[in-house]
Design an enzyme around this catalytic site. Structure first.
Site, PDB file in Angstrom:
ATOM      1  N   PRO A   1       0.718  -1.112   0.104  1.00 12.10           N
ATOM      2  CA  PRO A   1      -0.129   0.003  -0.012  1.00 12.10           C
ATOM      3  C   PRO A   1       0.728   1.213   0.148  1.00 12.10           C
ATOM      4  O   PRO A   1       1.922   1.470   0.661  1.00 12.10           O
ATOM      5  CB  PRO A   1      -0.766  -0.155   1.166  1.00 12.10           C
ATOM      6  CG  PRO A   1      -0.455  -1.168   1.989  1.00 12.10           C
ATOM      7  CD  PRO A   1       0.490  -1.915   1.211  1.00 12.10           C
ATOM      8  N   ASN A   2       0.245   2.330  -0.743  1.00 14.36           N
ATOM      9  CA  ASN A   2       0.684   3.585  -0.965  1.00 14.36           C
ATOM     10  C   ASN A   2       2.167   3.707  -1.641  1.00 14.36           C
ATOM     11  O   ASN A   2       2.764   4.884  -2.258  1.00 14.36           O
ATOM     12  CB  ASN A   2       0.987   4.173   0.749  1.00 14.36           C
ATOM     13  CG  ASN A   2      -0.392   4.352   1.368  1.00 14.36           C
ATOM     14  OD1 ASN A   2      -1.295   4.898   0.826  1.00 14.36           O
ATOM     15  ND2 ASN A   2      -0.266   3.712   2.465  1.00 14.36           N
TER      16      ASN A   2
ATOM     17  N   ARG B   1       5.363  12.063  -2.962  1.00 15.98           N
ATOM     18  CA  ARG B   1       5.308  12.478  -1.893  1.00 15.98           C
ATOM     19  C   ARG B   1       6.439  12.040  -0.711  1.00 15.98           C
ATOM     20  O   ARG B   1       7.151  11.262  -1.294  1.00 15.98           O
ATOM     21  CB  ARG B   1       4.098  12.045  -1.098  1.00 15.98           C
ATOM     22  CG  ARG B   1       2.683  12.644  -1.600  1.00 15.98           C
ATOM     23  CD  ARG B   1       2.547  13.836  -1.471  1.00 15.98           C
ATOM     24  NE  ARG B   1       2.403  14.412  -0.163  1.00 15.98           N
ATOM     25  CZ  ARG B   1       1.270  14.640   0.604  1.00 15.98           C
ATOM     26  NH1 ARG B   1       0.177  14.101   0.114  1.00 15.98           N
ATOM     27  NH2 ARG B   1       1.075  15.146   1.862  1.00 15.98           N
TER      28      ARG B   1
ATOM     29  N   TYR C   1      11.710   8.658   0.663  1.00 21.25           N
ATOM     30  CA  TYR C   1      11.714   7.568  -0.348  1.00 21.25           C
ATOM     31  C   TYR C   1      12.096   7.937  -1.885  1.00 21.25           C
ATOM     32  O   TYR C   1      12.375   7.053  -2.710  1.00 21.25           O
ATOM     33  CB  TYR C   1      10.034   7.209  -0.538  1.00 21.25           C
ATOM     34  CG  TYR C   1       9.547   6.493   0.757  1.00 21.25           C
ATOM     35  CD1 TYR C   1       9.738   5.498   1.148  1.00 21.25           C
ATOM     36  CD2 TYR C   1       8.546   7.244   1.309  1.00 21.25           C
ATOM     37  CE1 TYR C   1       9.331   4.851   2.327  1.00 21.25           C
ATOM     38  CE2 TYR C   1       7.869   6.729   2.508  1.00 21.25           C
ATOM     39  CZ  TYR C   1       8.147   5.490   3.196  1.00 21.25           C
ATOM     40  OH  TYR C   1       7.912   4.992   4.172  1.00 21.25           O
TER      41      TYR C   1
ATOM     42  N   ASN D   1       8.003  -5.935  -1.480  1.00 22.60           N
ATOM     43  CA  ASN D   1       7.808  -4.668  -0.412  1.00 22.60           C
ATOM     44  C   ASN D   1       6.565  -4.651  -0.095  1.00 22.60           C
ATOM     45  O   ASN D   1       5.729  -3.972  -0.661  1.00 22.60           O
ATOM     46  CB  ASN D   1       8.319  -3.372  -1.302  1.00 22.60           C
ATOM     47  CG  ASN D   1       8.624  -2.396  -0.122  1.00 22.60           C
ATOM     48  OD1 ASN D   1       8.103  -2.459   0.925  1.00 22.60           O
ATOM     49  ND2 ASN D   1       9.312  -0.988  -0.467  1.00 22.60           N
TER      50      ASN D   1
ATOM     51  N   ALA E   1       3.378  -1.096   4.414  1.00 21.57           N
ATOM     52  CA  ALA E   1       2.868  -1.197   5.786  1.00 21.57           C
ATOM     53  C   ALA E   1       2.368  -2.599   6.188  1.00 21.57           C
ATOM     54  O   ALA E   1       2.276  -2.869   7.476  1.00 21.57           O
ATOM     55  CB  ALA E   1       1.673   0.002   6.009  1.00 21.57           C
TER      56      ALA E   1
ATOM     57  N   GLU F   1      12.666  -9.841   0.792  1.00 20.28           N
ATOM     58  CA  GLU F   1      12.182  -8.653   1.212  1.00 20.28           C
ATOM     59  C   GLU F   1      12.765  -7.424   1.051  1.00 20.28           C
ATOM     60  O   GLU F   1      13.879  -7.333   1.256  1.00 20.28           O
ATOM     61  CB  GLU F   1      11.656  -9.007   2.696  1.00 20.28           C
ATOM     62  CG  GLU F   1      10.897  -7.670   3.582  1.00 20.28           C
ATOM     63  CD  GLU F   1      10.716  -8.042   4.959  1.00 20.28           C
ATOM     64  OE1 GLU F   1      11.038  -9.007   5.383  1.00 20.28           O
ATOM     65  OE2 GLU F   1      10.280  -7.029   5.800  1.00 20.28           O
TER      66      GLU F   1
ATOM     67  N   HIS G   1      13.020  -2.972   1.406  1.00 19.37           N
ATOM     68  CA  HIS G   1      12.523  -1.939   1.994  1.00 19.37           C
ATOM     69  C   HIS G   1      13.181  -0.608   1.427  1.00 19.37           C
ATOM     70  O   HIS G   1      14.549  -0.811   1.646  1.00 19.37           O
ATOM     71  CB  HIS G   1      12.407  -1.732   3.670  1.00 19.37           C
ATOM     72  CG  HIS G   1      11.414  -2.797   4.077  1.00 19.37           C
ATOM     73  ND1 HIS G   1       9.830  -2.563   3.968  1.00 19.37           N
ATOM     74  CD2 HIS G   1      11.599  -3.893   4.604  1.00 19.37           C
ATOM     75  CE1 HIS G   1       9.487  -3.766   4.274  1.00 19.37           C
ATOM     76  NE2 HIS G   1      10.346  -4.769   4.767  1.00 19.37           N
TER      77      HIS G   1
ATOM     78  N   ARG H   1      13.834   3.881  12.067  1.00 20.51           N
ATOM     79  CA  ARG H   1      12.687   4.823  11.984  1.00 20.51           C
ATOM     80  C   ARG H   1      11.795   4.227  13.246  1.00 20.51           C
ATOM     81  O   ARG H   1      12.482   3.636  14.181  1.00 20.51           O
ATOM     82  CB  ARG H   1      11.704   4.458  10.567  1.00 20.51           C
ATOM     83  CG  ARG H   1      12.558   4.887   9.469  1.00 20.51           C
ATOM     84  CD  ARG H   1      11.708   4.933   8.198  1.00 20.51           C
ATOM     85  NE  ARG H   1      10.586   5.468   8.272  1.00 20.51           N
ATOM     86  CZ  ARG H   1       9.688   5.458   7.240  1.00 20.51           C
ATOM     87  NH1 ARG H   1       9.817   4.512   6.132  1.00 20.51           N
ATOM     88  NH2 ARG H   1       8.608   6.375   7.196  1.00 20.51           N
TER      89      ARG H   1
END
Ligand code: CA2
Length: 147
Positions: free
Chosen positions: A10-11, A18, A23, A74, A77, A98, A100, A107
């Site tokens: 998601p996103n 943004r 990112y 990836n 969330a 995986e 990221h 974070r």
């Protein structure tokens, strides 16, 4: 030629639009092009997807059971929340890597735990979108390595 699935949670459709300080400025379309170029170098093909819906990601993992030599994922969330994605990956035998974009360990603490890491054969975090290319490169090695 083998097929590598690259799945995005998601996103990530907002990548490059943004929060560039976290990112970066490149878009998910740029990520897809990069993945395809690296895969092609090793003679492989990529099926690239992004969804904001958990069930769609699960359905693609099930589909990958039929025709994929590996999954680069990836989960965004869903990394930190989804036992359902972990269960789907546990039913997939070939390698899983995986990725990221950000260094999740630098974070908030809620980003430090990953359900997907319980299944992943390798994890890349904090290398920006280059992490996807490195994951594809490693996947190409895993595909050709004798088991
Ligand atoms: O660092 C990563 O790749 C993450 O998987 C990204 C997720 C985050 O929830 C994970 O903890 C770490 C968030 C993806 C959202 O992507 C956006 C990109 C640009 C603008 C807004 C969101």
């Amino acid at each position: 030629m083998s097929l590598i699935y690259v799945l995005n949670g998601p996103n990530l459709n907002l990548l490059g639009k943004r929060q560039p300080h976290i990112y970066g400025r490149e878009t998910l379309a740029d990520v897809e092009v990069n993945c395809r170029l690296v895969a092609l170098k090793f003679g492989h093909d990529v099926r690239f997807h992004q969804s904001n819906r958990e069930y769609e990601i699960i359905d693609w993992i099930h589909e990958a059971r039929e025709d994929a030599a590996g999954i680069v994922i990836n989960p965004a969330a869903f990394t930190h929340t989804s036992v359902a994605i972990l269960d789907a990956l546990n039913a997939f035998d070939p390698p899983v890597i995986e990725v990221h974009i950000s260094n999740v360990h630098k974070r908030e603490t809620f980003r430090h735990h990953s359900f997907v890491s319980h299944r992943a054969d390798g994890v890349i975090a904090g290398l920006g979108i280059e992490g996807y290319q490195l994951a594809i490169r490693r996947m190409a090695s895993l595909i050709t390595l004798p088991t």
